[in-house]
Scaffold this motif. Structure first.
Motif, PDB file in Angstrom:
ATOM      1  N   TYR A 431       0.838  -1.196   0.000  1.00 35.11           N
ATOM      2  CA  TYR A 431       0.000   0.000   0.000  1.00 35.11           C
ATOM      3  C   TYR A 431       0.868   1.240   0.000  1.00 35.11           C
ATOM      4  N   THR A 433       0.316   5.488   1.085  1.00 40.98           N
ATOM      5  CA  THR A 433      -0.610   6.522   1.558  1.00 40.98           C
ATOM      6  C   THR A 433      -0.237   7.856   0.920  1.00 40.98           C
ATOM      7  N   LEU A 459      -4.115   4.547  -0.462  1.00 43.45           N
ATOM      8  CA  LEU A 459      -4.862   4.979   0.729  1.00 43.45           C
ATOM      9  C   LEU A 459      -4.796   6.497   0.866  1.00 43.45           C
ATOM     10  N   THR A 460      -5.954   7.126   0.787  1.00 46.96           N
ATOM     11  CA  THR A 460      -5.932   8.592   0.747  1.00 46.96           C
ATOM     12  C   THR A 460      -6.648   9.264   1.917  1.00 46.96           C
ATOM     13  N   ASP A 461      -7.276   8.499   2.791  1.00 49.40           N
ATOM     14  CA  ASP A 461      -7.944   9.132   3.933  1.00 49.40           C
ATOM     15  C   ASP A 461      -6.944   9.320   5.075  1.00 49.40           C
ATOM     16  N   ASP A 464      -6.330   6.405   7.230  1.00 54.47           N
ATOM     17  CA  ASP A 464      -5.520   5.301   6.698  1.00 54.47           C
ATOM     18  C   ASP A 464      -4.094   5.348   7.246  1.00 54.47           C
ATOM     19  N   GLU A 465      -3.606   6.575   7.419  1.00 50.67           N
ATOM     20  CA  GLU A 465      -2.256   6.729   7.960  1.00 50.67           C
ATOM     21  C   GLU A 465      -2.151   6.080   9.336  1.00 50.67           C
ATOM     22  N   ALA A 468      -2.824   1.874   8.946  1.00 52.22           N
ATOM     23  CA  ALA A 468      -1.968   1.081   8.058  1.00 52.22           C
ATOM     24  C   ALA A 468      -0.630   0.737   8.730  1.00 52.22           C
ATOM     25  N   SER A 481       4.064  -0.879   3.516  1.00 54.36           N
ATOM     26  CA  SER A 481       4.072   0.390   2.803  1.00 54.36           C
ATOM     27  C   SER A 481       5.199   0.347   1.799  1.00 54.36           C
ATOM     28  N   SER A 548       4.908   8.071   8.971  1.00 51.56           N
ATOM     29  CA  SER A 548       5.038   8.712   7.660  1.00 51.56           C
ATOM     30  C   SER A 548       4.978  10.229   7.830  1.00 51.56           C
TER      31      SER A 548
END
Ligand code: ATP
Length: 632
Positions: A431, A433, A459-461, A464-465, A468, A481, A548
């Protein structure tokens, strides 16, 4: 006798909503009665509860009811209750203003929306309650007295900019709302609301389940008033004795939504702790779903007696959009929030309710894909919070979740489907982000995976960070990731370089990497060769367990301190810029200062490519301008 009349102005937002009501945007005007009965029913619930809790409150709760009176000659309709009533301040605060969260946003959206169908949907979602009277009346009078107070209050308005208010000593306890009806107009769906038959029909259709008697005089002398509703508590009735229509109307009463629910969940628990639950999943997200004070929608009843709205103990925050009723047989009517929080049975109940909701979504996913798609589109973002906050149900939530994927830009994928499509030897669910699909898709981190045909979740919300990085896996596969750690892609579609070639390459690049690491040490902790790049010269990656940059930003925005973790710069040895750098660095007559500038630019480019911000944009552009000038 009324005292001096005071004229007050509606709060701006209330005025705008009233305007919408007066120039009604609804075609179905009948529902104003449902709204008034709903308010009356709430007021009776509140009175019964107050009388129970406050023994000093001198009220008669032996004959709580709602009366509907009509006067065809004067063209009035009155809905009267002997419930809790309102104080003068409450009338001003509750009727003259709109304290609901989301009002401002609703009005802004309505103003921007040219489409009247969309406006209707929006406002329906918001629920305008009392104001809907102005769809059918050109003047509304409300006479109310709060239980325990001696003076009553009269409120009156034509639904324009102002209302009048005065004090009325000796008014009966409770509230009477009198509508001075607009002329009948069949074309505009303005029916004769003084007609018994019409009133009866509306009550049966929309308010039959209200637990209080809704009465209306028969008009015959000496006859008792007729009770118009059957007063059946739907949640306590077996499913096969209830119609879909009845469920829908209860849902609308509970949620103030004007659309039908997406799903109805009913069950009864028997045994030592008996309760009935009737839950609804709405068909669209409320406007305040992501507001701080968003309410949860489950009401708690004890033995048919309403106890509280918005019972947090029954539904976790990530399922805050679920509406419904839970009626427990073995709790005290006196139950408080504190008791609920500590009660073991309540915890068990909540666990069961959550399982039922997740189970019903799983059912949609298998049997009703279109319904599932609606559910996920509307509520997916909220549900994903549960992956982080509800460890017990993490698996179950991952199981019903969908994510954007490189496999099909049109359709999100479930993890089960992803796993089915995994390549041979692939151990991880990959994935990435980022802020948006387009930013992520263009990120250099994607290059090798794309070249080798691996599917990546995009993953864009913001949430999600959070999950994930902390979830270990799904169906025995771990999440990875592609912007973190080393990515060792198995086989893939491409031929891999031989090990000896790679060793040779590492040896050749070692001096450059070492020098670059020192040159950039302020920003990064290591420069190394990459296996994930095919066309970009460089990218930046984190260690497997680093947070991240986007997550760090979120924490900072929330005022939390984030330890700054330096990341790693990875180079693509096959890119001419990187190969050129290596050659120049190995040369006898190198200009170290100029090379250091190129390295700095390379680092800046990697930041831009992943969607991050430059540390010093002025310096970056100055350096770039200088280098470009040199090429001319
Ligand atoms: N008959 C009543 N008796 C006592 N209070 C009432 C009555 N009618 C309205 N109120 C008070 O006025 C408030 C505002 O009513 P309104 O119908 O505008 O909105 P609501 O019922 O809170 O929300 P919704 O839009 O969700 O229906 C109610 O929350 C209640 O506190």
């Amino acid at each position: 006798m009324a005292t001096q009349t005071e004229t007050l102005e509606f709060q701006a937002e209330a005025r705008q909503l009233l305007q919408l009501m007066v120039h009604s945007i609804y075609s179905n005007k009948d529902i104003f009665l449902r709204e008034l009965i709903s308010n009356a029913s709430d007021a009776l619930d509140k009175l019964r509860l107050s009388a129970f809790k406050d023994k000093d409150l001198d009220v008669d709760v032996s004959d709580l009811r709602i009366d509907i009176e009509t006067d065809p000659e004067r063209r009035t309709l009155t809905v009267r209750d002997n419930g809790i009533g309102m104080s003068r301040d409450e009338v001003v605060g509750l009727i003259g203003t709109i304290a609901k969260s989301g009002t401002a946003e609703l009005l802004r959206t309505l103003r921007e929306s040219k489409d009247s169908e969309a406006s209707r949907e929006l406002i329906g979602q918001f629920g305008v309650g009392f104001y809907s009277s102005f769809m059918v009346a050109d003047r509304v009078t409300l006479l109310t007295r709060r239980a325990g107070e001696s003076d009553g209050t009269r409120w009156e308005s034509r639904g324009e900019g102002t209302y009048t208010i005065d004090t009325v000593p000796g008014a009966p306890q409770g509230t009477a709302v009198t509508l001075h009806l607009k002329p009948e107009d069949a074309e505009d769906q303005l029916h004769d609301y003084t007609s018994r038959a019409k009133i009866k029909e509306i009550v049966r259709r929309y308010s039959d389940f209200i637990t209080w008697p809704i009465r209306m005089e028969t008009g015959e002398e000496g006859e008792e008033a007729e009770i118009l509703n059957s007063r059946k508590a739907l949640w306590a009735r077996p499913k096969d004795e209830t119609t879909e229509e009845e469920y829908r109307e209860l849902y609308k009463h509970l949620s103030h939504d004007w659309a039908d629910p997406l799903e109805t969940i009913q069950f009864m628990a028997e045994g030592t702790f008996e309760y009935q639950a009737l839950l609804f999943i709405p068909s669209r997200a409320p406007l305040d779903l992501f507001m701080r004070d968003a309410k949860r929608g489950v009401q708690l009843y004890v033995k048919r007696v309403f106890i509280m709205d918005d019972c947090e103990e029954l539904m976790p925050e990530y399922l805050r959009f679920v509406k419904g009723v839970v009626d427990a047989q073995d709790l005290s009517l006196n139950v408080s929030r504190e008791i609920l929080q500590q009660d073991r049975h309540i915890r068990l109940m909540r666990r069961r309710l959550v399982k039922k909701v997740l189970g019903s979504v799983k059912g949609m996913l298998t049997d009703k894909p279109e319904q599932y798609d609606t559910f996920w589109r509307e509520f997916g973002k909220a549900v994903k919070e549960g992956i982080v906050t509800d460890a017990d149900n993490q698996e179950a939530i991952l199981d019903i979740a969908s994510f954007e994927t490189t496999h099909d830009p049109e359709r999100p994928t479930t993890l089960a489907r992803y796993v089915e499509r995994m390549k041979e030897g692939q151990e991880h669910i990959y994935y990435l982000t980022g802020a948006s699909r387009s930013v992520i898709e263009k990120s250099p981190h994607m290059e090798a995976l794309r070249a080798k045909g691996f599917e990546v979740l995009l993953l864009t919300d913001p949430i999600d960070e959070m999950w994930a990085g902390s979830v270990t896996g799904f169906a025995g596969k771990t999440f990875q990731s592609i912007a973190k750690g080393q990515v060792d892609l198995p086989g893939g579609d491409d031929e891999t370089e031989s090990e000896s070639e790679r060793t040779e390459q590492r040896r050749n690049f070692a001096p450059l990497l070492e020098w670059m690491t020192t040159t950039l040490e302020e920003h990064i902790k290591e420069v190394r060769l990459s296996t994930r790049l095919t066309s970009s010269p460089a990218c930046i990656v984190g260690e497997t367990y680093d947070i991240s940059p986007a997550l760090a930003k979120m924490y900072e925005a929330a005022g939390q301190e984030v330890p700054s973790a330096k990341r790693i710069l990875e180079l693509n040895p096959d890119h001419p810029l990187v190969a050129g750098l290596r050659a120049a660095h190995a040369g006898e007559t190198k200009d170290t200062a100029a090379l250091a500038e190129t390295v700095e630019l390379l680092y800046g480019m990697a930041l831009l490519a992943e969607g991050s911000e430059l540390l010093d944009p002025q310096r970056f552009t100055a350096l770039l301008a200088d280098k470009l000038t040199g090429t001319l």
